[in-house]
Design an enzyme around this catalytic site. Structure first.
Site, PDB file in Angstrom:
ATOM      1  N   ILE A   1      44.629  67.573  13.051  1.00  0.00           N
ATOM      2  CA  ILE A   1      43.832  67.232  13.959  1.00  0.00           C
ATOM      3  C   ILE A   1      42.959  68.395  15.170  1.00  0.00           C
ATOM      4  O   ILE A   1      41.965  68.355  14.755  1.00  0.00           O
ATOM      5  CB  ILE A   1      43.891  66.325  14.174  1.00  0.00           C
ATOM      6  CG1 ILE A   1      45.385  66.704  14.832  1.00  0.00           C
ATOM      7  CG2 ILE A   1      44.365  65.481  13.626  1.00  0.00           C
ATOM      8  CD1 ILE A   1      46.039  65.785  16.436  1.00  0.00           C
ATOM      9  N   GLY A   2      43.562  69.580  14.760  1.00  0.00           N
ATOM     10  CA  GLY A   2      42.462  70.460  16.076  1.00  0.00           C
ATOM     11  C   GLY A   2      43.440  71.989  15.546  1.00  0.00           C
ATOM     12  O   GLY A   2      44.253  71.932  14.872  1.00  0.00           O
TER      13      GLY A   2
ATOM     14  N   GLY B   1      47.819  78.009  17.764  1.00  0.00           N
ATOM     15  CA  GLY B   1      48.285  77.727  16.475  1.00  0.00           C
ATOM     16  C   GLY B   1      47.665  76.172  16.107  1.00  0.00           C
ATOM     17  O   GLY B   1      46.600  75.135  16.980  1.00  0.00           O
ATOM     18  N   GLU B   2      47.599  75.452  14.970  1.00  0.00           N
ATOM     19  CA  GLU B   2      47.395  74.319  14.461  1.00  0.00           C
ATOM     20  C   GLU B   2      48.378  73.453  15.236  1.00  0.00           C
ATOM     21  O   GLU B   2      49.245  73.187  16.014  1.00  0.00           O
ATOM     22  CB  GLU B   2      47.364  73.752  13.176  1.00  0.00           C
ATOM     23  CG  GLU B   2      46.617  74.326  12.253  1.00  0.00           C
ATOM     24  CD  GLU B   2      46.590  75.337  12.361  1.00  0.00           C
ATOM     25  OE1 GLU B   2      47.512  75.746  11.535  1.00  0.00           O
ATOM     26  OE2 GLU B   2      45.857  76.310  10.750  1.00  0.00           O
TER      27      GLU B   2
ATOM     28  N   ASP C   1      42.831  72.649  35.250  1.00  0.00           N
ATOM     29  CA  ASP C   1      41.913  72.815  34.114  1.00  0.00           C
ATOM     30  C   ASP C   1      41.705  71.172  34.444  1.00  0.00           C
ATOM     31  O   ASP C   1      41.710  70.559  33.107  1.00  0.00           O
ATOM     32  CB  ASP C   1      42.896  73.488  33.046  1.00  0.00           C
ATOM     33  CG  ASP C   1      41.486  73.640  31.992  1.00  0.00           C
ATOM     34  OD1 ASP C   1      40.077  73.127  32.777  1.00  0.00           O
ATOM     35  OD2 ASP C   1      41.888  73.883  30.561  1.00  0.00           O
TER      36      ASP C   1
END
Ligand code: ADE
Length: 948
Positions: free
Chosen positions: A591-592, A597-598, A710
């Site tokens: 999903i992203g 990493g993924e 953040d």
């Protein structure tokens, strides 16, 4: 990556300049190690209507599904070229055309056949130093082309009036490289065209390994392999090596008898293997392995002979006793056999004649397979020589053909004569006694003194004596068969025994037996019932006790522990995050992509629990220790929180590859993109509900003493019920992962647009700086994901904030909310509200929704009542603006040139700026770039209905 096309131009560069003014050019460039490089250049910035084309040769698609083009080029900044007018451009365009075959050479080039991929702009450009030297900056841009479905394609570059030098073009596609995992090999795999789905690849077990759970790997869009599932195991005689990449054979001296991923074992004692890949070690000479011995057990041998065999005889029995052998052969399963021979005198040749003993000689407990070191022998004949041999046996004795090792003893029995008792009768019996009688011999050889009645049930025997020829044997057990025999004692000693007679005692009284069983059952069930009653009472009582003792909610709040305070950060992970068994994680989609990493979605299937939808962050292979620590840092932070508006950590996988962080799945993803796709679709109350959720999470974090650093809509996740949860904790120290984070002058990386001025200027991060960011998130939410300060540069944002500029209210924003934002953006951090105050303010707004009805647009329309307007300057004068960009010395030049309003300067060109007398190129650039960002702000402000 697999290249589809050459890396960089050579003098044989396969790009063709088409009906254009691109020219092949070569120059000596110091940045490239003084090697001459060839570039395609074009630079007709002074002339309008440029349309120059450069086209590649036909590029075969091969196995590619997604094709990438990496362009390295330099692009000259128009502002650095004196006297260029509006004709100069700072971009070029990338096009492509797919065909199944190369076009015939004579085909006319028709730009309309080509599809546009993107407009390419530079990150860096030719810049000028103060000394006027030009410094070459190389830009690298990568674009995805396609989807390419035909056999090949052409690339084309269009120049529309820029000053470009194209240094190299690399065309490639990504593949998950062939790999070995969990003893299975996976082939080179091309990822799916659709970036969000994974290619499932089945692995084949490596040589000398066999399949257990089907080995599988998933190939992600970026050419990375994700989570291995299933595995192969080493076959017998082989062990795992090279971190599960191969199965190697066991060395001589080692063996492995069962398939699995354990190591080869050293041969046990008295055995050896001489070849590679031994599955068994063979016993050394003289040693053996019994059928049931495990292969891991040492080889053994038969025992030596028993020692010190002695005999003892009394009136009724003969006893043999011995000592265990001195060598047990390495085993514990020793038994003894007693063999009997009857040796009667000698034959004519003077040889002793031996024969097997009579079969009714009885050995107590038995003759063979004795585990103890003694035996009793009954019913032997009198005046006979018996020779007994005792041998020791163990589990491997049967395998040995060599002569048995025996120990002997010879015994002479002296009896008073043959049996004098014939038939024995049972006269009567009860449950525990039997009455016996036998007839007396009419003429016994000598006078009978008494009879001995011997009886036994199974192994144990008893005897009783009687002077008459009858006896009542008592103390027996009901319904039991006893063996009886009788011998007479005469003056010369005992005669031999009579034969054996078996008699049974009377049966048990069934009533009594039944009563006994019923009693047991009743007792048991009464006991069970009482236990049940007692348990129930106990539960009821403890239940009520529990309700009285429920812990009073803990009023103090846990404080956050910084994982960096741990000497070993893995300890922090162990302490705050649960380890998850990797096979419980089922990955479904990518999903992203994160810095490490993924990110995938899937579910967590823990046996005995409901499946949970989860997001799985993976750590790419080939990481360094520091990456792993930074990656897991987020888990050890998240694991400390427990709040409905903070993303929940389910656990981590750290003991196998890939390392993963598993968190709850949020169906609507990141808040900023979610709002962008649902522009204008929520009520103000729904938006306030989202802001309230974020405030709840942030109140919790600030109470724990955690500073996020953040906080931004991109770091808030939204679930299916629109609940917003704060996420992205790993980066509170290093903001590498956030694409918005930029380097400050002090070297820190900070998301400028979301960060409070004191944090940007001197790194003072606190809950008060988080509040500033919260105000920006409010603005992002109320504007449905608009970018704060639009396209203004970071530098201009910093300058404008310093000058008192604050974001105006988004369209349709209630004035109360904008006022709250402005409150969060107070320059003085101590004047900003706290999160709990923000929360109670939002609660009041929700309880009294009429407070949300007045929109900033309405306030604008009654701008004659200035007290209703915020205290913050939304618009500033030319003088303020020049002060803010430190160009105050030109105030008079602007006035004299007739530029008195912000609106009037927004159309100024570089020539206008020169004309009013700004001569220094650096000053011209500063003013023009500030005008560009002002243009955008003014445009937006005008769009939101404000009068300038
Ligand atoms: N993207 C990153 N984390 C996520 C999550 N927890 N749920 C959904 N999308 C995500």
């Amino acid at each position: 990556c697999r290249p589809l096309w050459p890396l960089g131009c050579t003098s044989q560069c396969p790009l063709t300049s088409l009906a254009s003014r691109f020219s092949l050019w070569s120059r000596q460039l110091s940045e490239f190690q003084n090697r001459p490089i060839h570039t395609f250049q074009v630079c007709h910035v002074m002339e309008p209507n440029q349309n120059n084309w450069l086209r590649s040769g036909w590029i075969q698609r091969q196995a590619a599904q997604r094709v990438y083009v990496e362009m390295r080029f330099t692009l000259r900044d128009c502002n650095s070229i004196p006297w260029v007018s509006g004709t100069c451009k700072e971009t070029f365009n990338l096009f492509y055309l797919q065909t199944n075959e190369p076009l015939p050479a004579a085909t006319r080039f028709r730009p309309s056949d080509y599809s546009k991929v993107d407009t390419i702009a530079a990150d860096e450009s030719f810049t000028q130093t103060d000394l006027g030297d030009r410094v070459l900056r190389l830009n690298t841009e990568v674009r995805e082309v396609g989807p390419v479905t035909q056999n090949g394609f052409y690339l084309a570059f269009q120049d529309v009036g820029a000053c470009i030098a194209l240094v190299s073009v690399k065309v490639f596609y990504k593949r998950c490289p062939s790999t070995l995992r969990n003893l299975a090999s996976f082939p080179d795999t091309v990822p799916h065209m659709d970036s969000s789905s994974l290619v499932e690849v089945r692995g084949a077990c490596v040589e000398n390994a066999e399949e257990r759970d089907t080995p599988k790997l998933y190939c992600g869009a970026d050419g990375d392999w994700l989570v291995p599932l299933g595995h192969c195991i080493c076959s017998i005689g082989h062990e795992e090596m090279d971190a599960s990449r191969a199965a190697s054979s066991c060395n001589p001296g080692f063996f492995k008898a069962i398939a699995g991923n354990t190591k080869c074992s050293k041969c046990p004692l008295h055995s050896s293997s001489h070849d590679q890949a031994g599955t068994l070690c063979h016993c050394d000479k003289g040693f053996y392995r019994a059928l049931k011995d495990p292969t891991t057990m040492a080889c053994t041998r038969p025992p030596s002979a028993p020692r010190n065999l002695v005999s003892l005889i009394n009136d009724t029995a003969l006893f043999l006793r011995w000592m265990p052998p001195s060598d047990l052969g390495g085993r514990k399963d020793i038994t003894y056999n007693v063999l009997c021979q009857r040796c009667d005198g000698s034959d004519g040749d003077g040889m002793t004649q031996c024969e097997a003993c009579e079969p009714d000689l009885r050995f107590i407990p038995r003759a063979l397979g004795l585990t103890g070191t003694s035996v009793a022998i009954l019913d032997f004949a009198s005046h006979t020589n018996y020779t007994f041999h005792v041998e020791a046996m163990n589990g491997v004795s049967g395998l040995v053909l060599s002569a048995r090792l025996l120990t002997n003893v010879t015994v002479n029995t002296q009896q008073a004569g043959p049996a004098l008792v014939g038939i024995i009768n049972k006269d009567w019996s009860t449950q525990d006694s039997i009455a016996l009688s036998w007839s007396e011999m009419e003429q016994p050889p000598s006078e009978i003194v008494e009879y001995e009645v011997k009886y036994y049930e199974k192994l144990s025997y008893s005897s009783t004596r009687t002077k008459s020829t009858s006896v009542v044997v008592t103390g027996l057990r009901p319904s039991t068969v006893y063996v009886f025999h009788v011998r007479a004692r005469t003056a010369a000693g005992y005669t031999a025994y009579s034969s054996n007679f078996e008699f049974e005692t009377a049966a048990d009284d069934p009533d009594i037996a039944d009563q006994g069983q019923v009693l047991v059952m009743v007792t048991a069930s009464v006991g069970g019932f009482s236990l049940l009653v007692i348990l129930t009472l106990f539960l009821l009582i403890t239940g009520s006790v529990l309700t009285f003792c429920l812990p009073v909610p803990f009023s103090g709040i846990k404080t956050y522990v910084d994982p960096d305070t741990y000497e070993d950060p893995t300890q922090a992970v162990e302490e705050f995050a649960k380890e998850i068994v990797p096979s419980y994680i089922c990955i479904e989609r990518v999903i992203g992509a994160g810095e490490f990493g993924e990110v995938c979605s899937g579910y967590l299937r823990i046996p005995g629990r409901m499946d949970i939808s989860v997001a799985i962050k993976t750590l790419k292979g080939g990481y360094m220790d520091q990456h792993r620590r930074d990656f897991l840092r987020e888990a050890s932070i998240m694991g400390q929180f427990n709040n409905p508006n903070i993303i929940r950590l389910e656990g981590v996988v750290t003991n196998s590859r890939p390392v993963m962080i598993v968190v709850e799945y949020m169906e609507n993803g990141a808040l900023d993109s979610f709002l962008r796709t649902r522009d204008g679709q929520f009520t103000v109350l729904q938006l306030v509900g989202m802001l309230r959720g974020i405030a709840v999470g942030m109140t919790y974090l600030s109470d724990m003493g955690y500073v996020h650093r953040d906080l931004a809509a991109r770091n808030i996740l939204v679930d299916e019920n629109l609940v917003c949860k704060v996420s992205d904790f790993g980066m509170s120290r290093v903001l590498e992962d956030d694409s918005e984070a930029a380097y400050t002058t002090t070297g820190g990386k900070i998301p400028i647009r979301w960060t409070a001025p004191e944090a940007i200027a001197y790194g003072k991060f606190s809950s008060a700086s988080d509040i500033w960011s919260y105000g920006i998130v409010m603005w992002e939410v109320m504007s449905y994901g608009e970018r704060p300060y639009w396209e203004m540069s970071n530098q201009d944002v910093i300058l404008s904030i310093d000058e008192g500029y604050r974001l105006p209210a988004p369209m349709g924003c209630p004035v109360t909310l904008h006022q709250l934002m402005l409150h969060c953006w107070q320059k003085e951090w101590s004047q900003r509200p706290r999160f709990n105050e923000v929360l109670s303010f939002l609660d009041k707004l929700t309880i009294n929704p009429s407070s949300l009805l007045t929109l900033v647009n309405d306030v604008q329309s009654y701008s004659h009542s200035p007290e209703e307007l915020p205290d913050y300057p939304l618009f500033i004068s030319i003088g303020d603006w020049l002060d803010s960009i430190k160009m105050s010395q030109y105030k008079n030049n602007f006035l004299a040139g007739g530029y008195t309003t912000l609106d009037s300067i927004s159309t100024m060109s570089i020539e206008d700026i020169r004309r009013i007398g700004v001569c220094l190129i650096g000053h011209q650039r500063r003013i023009i770039s500030s005008i560009q960002s002002l243009r955008l702000q003014l445009h937006h402000i005008q769009q939101s209905g404000f009068q300038v």
